[in-house]
Design a protein around this motif. Structure first.
Motif, PDB file in Angstrom:
ATOM      1  N   GLN A 148      -7.227   1.122   4.587  1.00  0.00           N
ATOM      2  CA  GLN A 148      -8.081   0.240   5.583  1.00  0.00           C
ATOM      3  C   GLN A 148      -9.496   0.060   5.363  1.00  0.00           C
ATOM      4  OE1 GLN A 148      -7.600   3.016   8.975  1.00  0.00           O
ATOM      5  NE2 GLN A 148      -5.251   2.329   9.157  1.00  0.00           N
ATOM      6  N   LYS A 201      -5.566  -6.180   6.865  1.00  0.00           N
ATOM      7  CA  LYS A 201      -6.454  -5.380   6.181  1.00  0.00           C
ATOM      8  C   LYS A 201      -7.732  -5.966   5.864  1.00  0.00           C
ATOM      9  CE  LYS A 201      -3.158  -2.235   6.329  1.00  0.00           C
ATOM     10  NZ  LYS A 201      -2.690  -0.948   6.331  1.00  0.00           N
ATOM     11  N   GLY A 227       0.799  -1.145   0.095  1.00  0.00           N
ATOM     12  CA  GLY A 227      -0.037   0.290   0.058  1.00  0.00           C
ATOM     13  C   GLY A 227       1.038   1.080   0.099  1.00  0.00           C
ATOM     14  N   THR A 228       2.177   1.080   0.643  1.00  0.00           N
ATOM     15  CA  THR A 228       2.870   2.343   0.650  1.00  0.00           C
ATOM     16  C   THR A 228       3.272   2.720  -0.805  1.00  0.00           C
ATOM     17  OG1 THR A 228       3.746   1.551   2.853  1.00  0.00           O
ATOM     18  CG2 THR A 228       4.952   3.276   1.808  1.00  0.00           C
ATOM     19  N   SER A 279      -4.210  -1.156   0.413  1.00  0.00           N
ATOM     20  CA  SER A 279      -3.180  -2.125   0.792  1.00  0.00           C
ATOM     21  C   SER A 279      -3.986  -3.348   1.038  1.00  0.00           C
ATOM     22  CB  SER A 279      -2.703  -1.449   2.016  1.00  0.00           C
ATOM     23  OG  SER A 279      -2.115  -2.720   3.034  1.00  0.00           O
ATOM     24  N   ASP A 303      -6.783   7.423   0.674  1.00  0.00           N
ATOM     25  CA  ASP A 303      -5.773   6.516   1.142  1.00  0.00           C
ATOM     26  C   ASP A 303      -6.980   5.450   1.727  1.00  0.00           C
ATOM     27  OD1 ASP A 303      -4.391   4.778   2.837  1.00  0.00           O
ATOM     28  OD2 ASP A 303      -3.147   6.075   3.732  1.00  0.00           O
TER      29      ASP A 303
HETATM   30  C1  LIG Z   1      -1.566  -0.162   6.085  1.00  0.00           C
HETATM   31  C2  LIG Z   1      -1.588   1.404   5.687  1.00  0.00           C
HETATM   32  C3  LIG Z   1      -0.715   1.719   4.722  1.00  0.00           C
HETATM   33  C4  LIG Z   1       0.382   1.086   4.140  1.00  0.00           C
HETATM   34  O1  LIG Z   1       0.057  -0.209   3.486  1.00  0.00           O
HETATM   35  P1  LIG Z   1       1.226  -1.158   3.391  1.00  0.00           P
HETATM   36  O2  LIG Z   1       0.569  -2.335   2.488  1.00  0.00           O
HETATM   37  O3  LIG Z   1       1.436  -1.727   4.657  1.00  0.00           O
HETATM   38  O4  LIG Z   1       2.528  -0.531   2.795  1.00  0.00           O
HETATM   39  C5  LIG Z   1      -1.114   2.923   4.477  1.00  0.00           C
HETATM   40  N1  LIG Z   1      -1.866   3.757   4.788  1.00  0.00           N
HETATM   41  C6  LIG Z   1      -2.671   3.580   5.618  1.00  0.00           C
HETATM   42  C7  LIG Z   1      -4.026   4.295   6.415  1.00  0.00           C
HETATM   43  C8  LIG Z   1      -2.623   2.063   6.262  1.00  0.00           C
HETATM   44  O5  LIG Z   1      -3.471   1.466   7.311  1.00  0.00           O
END
Ligand SMILES: *Cc1c(COP(=O)(O)O)cnc(C)c1O
Length: 375
Positions: free
Chosen positions: A165, A191, A58-59, A186, A162
């Protein structure tokens, strides 16, 4: 008892899951195999969005978006003061400056009036260009997109969702992941839609952004992978993870999201008598990545957590620290914002087990342990 019971899910989905993973082992296309394209298609259909570009996590999905919109040096990026650091971290890596906004006192999502004050402060100061609002669907609960869209248009700022979640959540008849100019999600195991490792996706209706993200995730490829046209990343979703996610997406659609709603409704009924709950707006559906409530104060929260631990019931604090207090952001401008709501939230919040495989007896055990912890 597990906080999020991924093994219970596997026990139910085992047959389909094993077959899906096995099929990948048999065909051997571990990178960009057919399951990746199929998953992108299925997610696009579920969210009613044109393009889904899966990637490594997700990042990276957020970074791909920030890169594709050219966010960087001199840009101010606005985001809620309560989130995971990954919301704004990739923008900072690209040279942008994070500007945190306070949250609402009901949903604890980004507060539109704090956002507007921060945007105006940035304009007044004249040091950075207000560039993007990163709305987070906090713990799965959709942000107030109608209000945010008005601000984005008024100041001509990009709105990005974003949705890390909130996969499966909804706002006024549209699925989370479909808001703003583009969104990122993500597939981290915990999740609402999680794989068996890292995974993520860019979600957009914008053809140009989709093309750039497809190039960026594959070393900035052009017409072919050896005709590179920009500096990119190596950020793809493994085929095995795509196979896993296809099985889980089906379960999420068929029954998992409903079960999350049922569990949350039972928690709300029981805990709402004594504790402040997170308000899910009219016309919204939270994906309940986490179920949180607010104790009277830090002391009560910590007593409840300790009592739960004694009874082997896991609990977590999402999140213990507002972003503006983190060491990494100590030089971020705050423009006099006091962050009253985010400070208060972090001091009082507690999350209890939430997943689609939590039976009613276990829910009752958790509820009575919380209710009996203090009086
Ligand atoms: C988990 C999360 C991310 C990042 O996702 P990853 O897959 O762990 O890199 C970004 N923003 C929020 C709000 C998250 O909870």
């Amino acid at each position: 008892m597990q906080f999020i019971d991924i093994q219970a899910q596997y026990a139910v989905l085992k047959e389909k899951m094993d077959a899906a993973i096995h099929a990948v082992l048999e065909h051997g296309q571990f990178i960009m195999g057919p399951e990746v394209a199929a998953l992108e298609e299925e997610i696009g259909e579920y969210l009613n969005v044109k393009h889904v570009i899966t990637c490594a996590n997700g990042t990276d999905a957020l970074q791909l978006l920030y890169m594709s919109y050219g966010i960087g040096q001199g840009d101010a990026v606005f985001c809620p003061d309560i989130t995971f650091v990954a919301t704004v971290e990739p923008a900072c890596m690209l040279g942008a400056v994070p500007v945190f906004c306070d949250v609402e006192t009901q949903s604890f999502n980004i507060c539109p009036s704090s956002l507007e004050r921060q945007v105006q402060a940035v304009i007044r100061e004249g040091k950075y260009r207000p560039r993007a609002i990163i709305a987070v669907d906090f713990l799965g609960n959709p942000a107030d997109y109608d209000a945010l869209q008005v601000i984005a248009e008024k100041y001509n700022i990009l709105l990005i969702e974003d949705a890390a979640q909130s996969f499966g959540g909804e706002y006024k008849g549209k699925k989370c992941g479909a808001f703003g100019a583009s969104a990122a999600s993500s597939f981290f195991p915990a999740k609402p839609l999680g794989c068996y490792g890292d995974g993520g996706a860019v979600i957009t209706n914008d053809d140009t952004i989709a093309d750039i993200c497809r190039s960026l995730r594959f070393h900035g490829k052009g017409a072919s992978k050896y005709e590179n046209i920009r500096i990119g990343m190596n950020s793809r979703l493994d085929t095995i993870q795509a196979a896993v996610l296809r099985v889980k997406l089906k379960a999420l659609k068929e029954f998992e999201m409903d079960r999350r709603q049922e569990t949350a409704a039972r928690y709300d009924d029981a805990l709402g008598e004594r504790f402040q709950l997170l308000n899910v707006g009219e016309g919204s559906l939270s994906a309940y990545a986490q179920y949180a409530f607010l104790a009277r104060d830090t002391k009560e929260r910590d007593i409840i957590a300790a009592r739960l631990t004694e009874k082997s019931i896991p609990s977590m604090v999402y999140y213990p620290y507002p972003q503006h207090t983190l060491e990494v952001f100590k030089n971020a401008p705050t423009y006099g914002e006091k962050f009253a709501a985010s400070n208060d939230y972090c001091a009082r919040t507690l999350s209890i087990p939430m997943h689609p495989y939590l039976d009613k007896d276990t829910q009752d055990t958790i509820i009575s342990a919380v209710m009996g912890a203090t009086s």
